[in-house]
Design a protein around this motif. Structure first.
Motif, PDB file in Angstrom:
ATOM      1  N   UNK A   1       0.865  -1.186   0.000  1.00 45.19           N
ATOM      2  CA  UNK A   1       0.000   0.000   0.000  1.00 45.19           C
ATOM      3  C   UNK A   1       0.901   1.235   0.000  1.00 45.19           C
ATOM      4  N   UNK A   2       0.748   2.067  -1.024  1.00 39.41           N
ATOM      5  CA  UNK A   2       1.596   3.252  -1.184  1.00 39.41           C
ATOM      6  C   UNK A   2       0.869   4.458  -0.623  1.00 39.41           C
ATOM      7  N   UNK A   3       1.458   5.032   0.430  1.00 39.16           N
ATOM      8  CA  UNK A   3       0.820   6.140   1.132  1.00 39.16           C
ATOM      9  C   UNK A   3       1.544   7.435   0.795  1.00 39.16           C
ATOM     10  N   UNK A   4       0.787   8.392   0.271  1.00 41.76           N
ATOM     11  CA  UNK A   4       1.318   9.709  -0.086  1.00 41.76           C
ATOM     12  C   UNK A   4       1.253  10.564   1.175  1.00 41.76           C
ATOM     13  N   UNK A   5       2.409  11.085   1.624  1.00 42.27           N
ATOM     14  CA  UNK A   5       2.471  11.779   2.917  1.00 42.27           C
ATOM     15  C   UNK A   5       3.049  13.176   2.747  1.00 42.27           C
ATOM     16  N   UNK A   6       2.488  14.141   3.498  1.00 40.93           N
ATOM     17  CA  UNK A   6       3.020  15.512   3.430  1.00 40.93           C
ATOM     18  C   UNK A   6       3.673  15.934   4.740  1.00 40.93           C
ATOM     19  N   UNK A   7       3.949  14.975   5.621  1.00 41.63           N
ATOM     20  CA  UNK A   7       4.545  15.286   6.911  1.00 41.63           C
ATOM     21  C   UNK A   7       3.534  15.185   8.037  1.00 41.63           C
ATOM     22  N   UNK A   8       2.247  15.491   7.726  1.00 42.52           N
ATOM     23  CA  UNK A   8       1.204  15.361   8.748  1.00 42.52           C
ATOM     24  C   UNK A   8      -0.011  14.576   8.249  1.00 42.52           C
ATOM     25  N   UNK A   9      -0.308  14.644   6.964  1.00 43.64           N
ATOM     26  CA  UNK A   9      -1.498  13.968   6.421  1.00 43.64           C
ATOM     27  C   UNK A   9      -1.102  12.868   5.451  1.00 43.64           C
ATOM     28  N   UNK A  10      -2.060  11.969   5.196  1.00 46.68           N
ATOM     29  CA  UNK A  10      -1.785  10.772   4.390  1.00 46.68           C
ATOM     30  C   UNK A  10      -2.952  10.488   3.452  1.00 46.68           C
ATOM     31  N   UNK A  11      -2.643  10.099   2.214  1.00 47.41           N
ATOM     32  CA  UNK A  11      -3.624   9.521   1.289  1.00 47.41           C
ATOM     33  C   UNK A  11      -3.010   8.208   0.792  1.00 47.41           C
ATOM     34  N   UNK A  12      -3.866   7.205   0.516  1.00 53.42           N
ATOM     35  CA  UNK A  12      -3.313   5.915   0.090  1.00 53.42           C
ATOM     36  C   UNK A  12      -3.793   5.549  -1.302  1.00 53.42           C
ATOM     37  N   UNK A  13      -2.892   5.012  -2.100  1.00 53.62           N
ATOM     38  CA  UNK A  13      -3.251   4.465  -3.408  1.00 53.62           C
ATOM     39  C   UNK A  13      -3.933   3.110  -3.212  1.00 53.62           C
ATOM     40  N   UNK A  14      -4.577   2.645  -4.264  1.00 51.42           N
ATOM     41  CA  UNK A  14      -5.210   1.334  -4.228  1.00 51.42           C
ATOM     42  C   UNK A  14      -4.133   0.247  -4.081  1.00 51.42           C
ATOM     43  N   UNK A  15      -4.352  -0.746  -3.206  1.00 53.74           N
ATOM     44  CA  UNK A  15      -3.318  -1.761  -2.945  1.00 53.74           C
ATOM     45  C   UNK A  15      -2.908  -2.566  -4.180  1.00 53.74           C
ATOM     46  N   UNK A  16      -1.680  -3.060  -4.129  1.00 50.91           N
ATOM     47  CA  UNK A  16      -1.129  -3.905  -5.198  1.00 50.91           C
ATOM     48  C   UNK A  16      -0.524  -5.151  -4.571  1.00 50.91           C
ATOM     49  N   UNK A  17      -0.328  -6.186  -5.390  1.00 48.82           N
ATOM     50  CA  UNK A  17       0.451  -7.342  -4.935  1.00 48.82           C
ATOM     51  C   UNK A  17       1.623  -7.550  -5.872  1.00 48.82           C
ATOM     52  N   UNK A  18       2.778  -7.803  -5.255  1.00 50.06           N
ATOM     53  CA  UNK A  18       4.054  -7.951  -5.956  1.00 50.06           C
ATOM     54  C   UNK A  18       4.425  -9.443  -5.975  1.00 50.06           C
ATOM     55  N   UNK A  19       5.207  -9.857  -6.954  1.00 47.30           N
ATOM     56  CA  UNK A  19       5.702 -11.244  -7.036  1.00 47.30           C
ATOM     57  C   UNK A  19       7.207 -11.196  -6.904  1.00 47.30           C
ATOM     58  N   UNK A  20       7.716 -11.604  -5.727  1.00 47.75           N
ATOM     59  CA  UNK A  20       9.135 -11.372  -5.427  1.00 47.75           C
ATOM     60  C   UNK A  20      10.060 -12.465  -5.952  1.00 47.75           C
ATOM     61  N   UNK A  21       9.559 -13.697  -6.019  1.00 49.64           N
ATOM     62  CA  UNK A  21      10.450 -14.798  -6.443  1.00 49.64           C
ATOM     63  C   UNK A  21      10.588 -14.803  -7.962  1.00 49.64           C
ATOM     64  N   UNK A  22      11.704 -15.322  -8.423  1.00 45.16           N
ATOM     65  CA  UNK A  22      12.008 -15.251  -9.861  1.00 45.16           C
ATOM     66  C   UNK A  22      11.129 -16.188 -10.691  1.00 45.16           C
ATOM     67  N   UNK A  23      10.687 -17.302 -10.093  1.00 47.52           N
ATOM     68  CA  UNK A  23      10.042 -18.330 -10.914  1.00 47.52           C
ATOM     69  C   UNK A  23       8.559 -18.503 -10.641  1.00 47.52           C
ATOM     70  N   UNK A  24       7.875 -19.120 -11.598  1.00 47.65           N
ATOM     71  CA  UNK A  24       6.462 -19.442 -11.437  1.00 47.65           C
ATOM     72  C   UNK A  24       6.251 -20.257 -10.168  1.00 47.65           C
ATOM     73  N   UNK A  25       5.087 -20.075  -9.546  1.00 45.05           N
ATOM     74  CA  UNK A  25       4.783 -20.805  -8.321  1.00 45.05           C
ATOM     75  C   UNK A  25       5.602 -20.314  -7.147  1.00 45.05           C
ATOM     76  N   UNK A  26       6.148 -19.089  -7.226  1.00 41.17           N
ATOM     77  CA  UNK A  26       6.972 -18.511  -6.156  1.00 41.17           C
ATOM     78  C   UNK A  26       8.180 -19.380  -5.843  1.00 41.17           C
ATOM     79  N   UNK A  27       8.791 -19.925  -6.897  1.00 44.75           N
ATOM     80  CA  UNK A  27      10.002 -20.727  -6.724  1.00 44.75           C
ATOM     81  C   UNK A  27      11.231 -19.891  -7.080  1.00 44.75           C
TER      82      UNK A  27
END
Ligand code: AMP
Ligand code: GLY
Length: 430
Positions: free
Chosen positions: A191-217
């Motif tokens: 979740x990417x939160x845009x911050x100005x030091x006191x206030x926050x807005x959030x972008x719509x959530x995303x999911x990342x795939x960290x492993x190099x191979x299919x099936x998270x291998x």
């Protein structure tokens, strides 16, 4: 408004694209940029993004109104501080605030003070402490280098010897320090939160795939693909993240007189006991940021300028398009262990012509004869939007099939489980 974007990857290409689409942005300059950015904005040479004097010189030459710092290294190195001291509006945290990414132990300490839900953790500086922490928390073991390690500092393993070996390597570094953490089960969300030091807005959530191979291998990478939205996640997850994680963290940073201005990247595990913070970063994710940004309808330049000048409260609420976005990363042969540079990329025009698809450059270079060649581990981000995840992924893979890079590889299962409704939060019946 004239905007300068610092960085050279697909994240910066996405930022430049978003900024250029804002009617209130008259010009975008990127330093150093890349051959993809060069097609839509002016690129300025910059040998080292951490060289504050060189960044200042580019900003001055173009009399920019806003500087957006993309990657973590210049943030942790204090490039934002130098720009702010020179009077620029900067979207990107100070070196002190970027310690939320730069030091895992600092992030843990802030989370504890702010009451933010995260994994139990032990900060260790000796092997005796590591052994005691591994015993206390049990397997699977999670051992994290304290400092920046470009996605390679974390080992998650059932093998106590492997955990100890990683710990030894972390402690062998100058001022070596590490964190041993409780294992968090459950799917991960960014979740990417845009911050100005006191206030926050959030972008719509995303999911990342960290492993190099299919099936998270295979080994961990910087990220091989992503999608947004997450049909399996709770509907008001972004609001929950603001209330329970981002706002308390921003308040705590403000209380410490190191206000956080920029993107607070909240990496969550959706565990059976509720969302828990896996990591904070001080920037947009790459490639997960690209799909959240692709769905953002709110004009990006106006939003980031409001954050940079402490006026997020005056900005409209964020709007996202309902369509789905998918990104598939094309990586160079040998990535992540030993990426082979210099391979010729063919088919860029054909990929961009697939309706609903576009290509962001992640690690490319224009050769003297005009060819675009691989110049990094992750080479291209193939982006697509569609009515739903299935159609967005179909479009993305159609565009991927237009591309040629000898030895290049990509995952073929990005967003597949989500499109099939196969992702579940442990302990929930949804
Ligand atoms: P980090 O650098 O902290 O983001 O960790 C990299 C990756 O390691 C995360 O995206 C997770 O997949 C995994 N990881 C980190 N911490 C944990 C944890 N406490 N439990 C399970 N997996 C983890
Ligand atoms: N894709 C994960 C990151 O940007 O750290």
């Amino acid at each position: 408004m004239k905007v300068l974007v610092i960085g050279s990857g697909a994240r910066e290409h996405a930022l430049v694209r978003g900024l250029s689409a804002d009617p209130d942005v008259s010009a975008v300059v990127a330093a150093p940029g890349n051959p993809g950015i060069d097609l839509i904005a002016q690129c300025e040479p910059l040998a080292d993004v951490c060289d504050a004097a060189a960044v200042l010189a580019v900003a001055a030459r173009h009399t920019v109104d806003l500087v957006v710092v993309g990657p973590e290294a210049p943030l942790v190195a204090g490039v934002s501080d130098a720009l702010r001291e020179a009077g620029y509006a900067v979207y990107g945290p100070s070196a002190a605030a970027a310690q939320l990414e730069g030091s895992k132990s600092f992030a843990k300490e802030v989370m504890a003070s702010a009451g933010v839900p995260t994994a139990l953790a032990h900060v260790c500086t000796t092997m005796a402490e590591v052994e005691a922490a591994l015993d206390a928390l049990g397997a699977p073991h999670v051992v994290k280098d304290d400092g920046l390690a470009a996605g390679k500092g974390v080992v998650v393993t059932d093998d106590r010897e492997a955990a100890l070996a990683h710990a030894r390597a972390c402690l062998a570094k100058p001022d070596g320090q590490l964190v041993v953490e409780e294992f968090l089960d459950g799917p991960e969300v960014s979740v990417f939160c845009i911050c100005d030091g006191t206030s926050v807005r959030a972008l719509s959530p995303a999911q990342d795939f960290k492993r190099v191979g299919d099936g998270d291998l295979g080994p961990n990478t910087g990220g091989m693909g992503a999608y947004s939205p997450l049909p399996w996640a709770p509907t008001h997850l972004s609001d929950w993240v603001i209330e329970h994680i981002a706002q308390p963290t921003i308040d705590e940073m403000h209380r410490r007189e190191t206000p956080f201005v920029g993107t607070l990247y909240v990496g969550l595990a959706m565990t059976s006991r509720g969302p828990r913070v896996v990591e904070f970063n001080a920037r947009f994710g790459d490639p997960d940021g690209q799909v959240s940004l692709a769905r953002l309808v709110t004009p990006l330049g106006t939003l980031l300028y409001a954050a940079a000048t402490g006026r997020l409260d005056d900005a409209d609420d964020l709007h996202h398009r309902p369509e789905s976005a998918v990104v598939v990363v094309l990586a160079a042969e040998g990535y992540p262990a030993a990426p082979v540079p210099g391979g010729t990329i063919e088919g860029l025009d054909a990929a961009a012509e697939v309706p609903g698809a576009w290509v962001l450059h992640a690690g490319t270079r224009r050769a003297e004869d005009g060819r675009i060649v691989a110049a990094g581990g992750r080479v291209l981000d193939v982006m697509a939007v569609g009515a739903d995840l299935a159609s967005a992924r179909d479009t993305a893979y159609r565009a991927v099939s237009c591309l040629e890079l000898a030895g290049g590889h990509h995952r073929s299962d990005i967003a597949l489980a989500a499109a099939r409704g196969e992702i579940h939060i442990p302990g929930s019946d949804t």
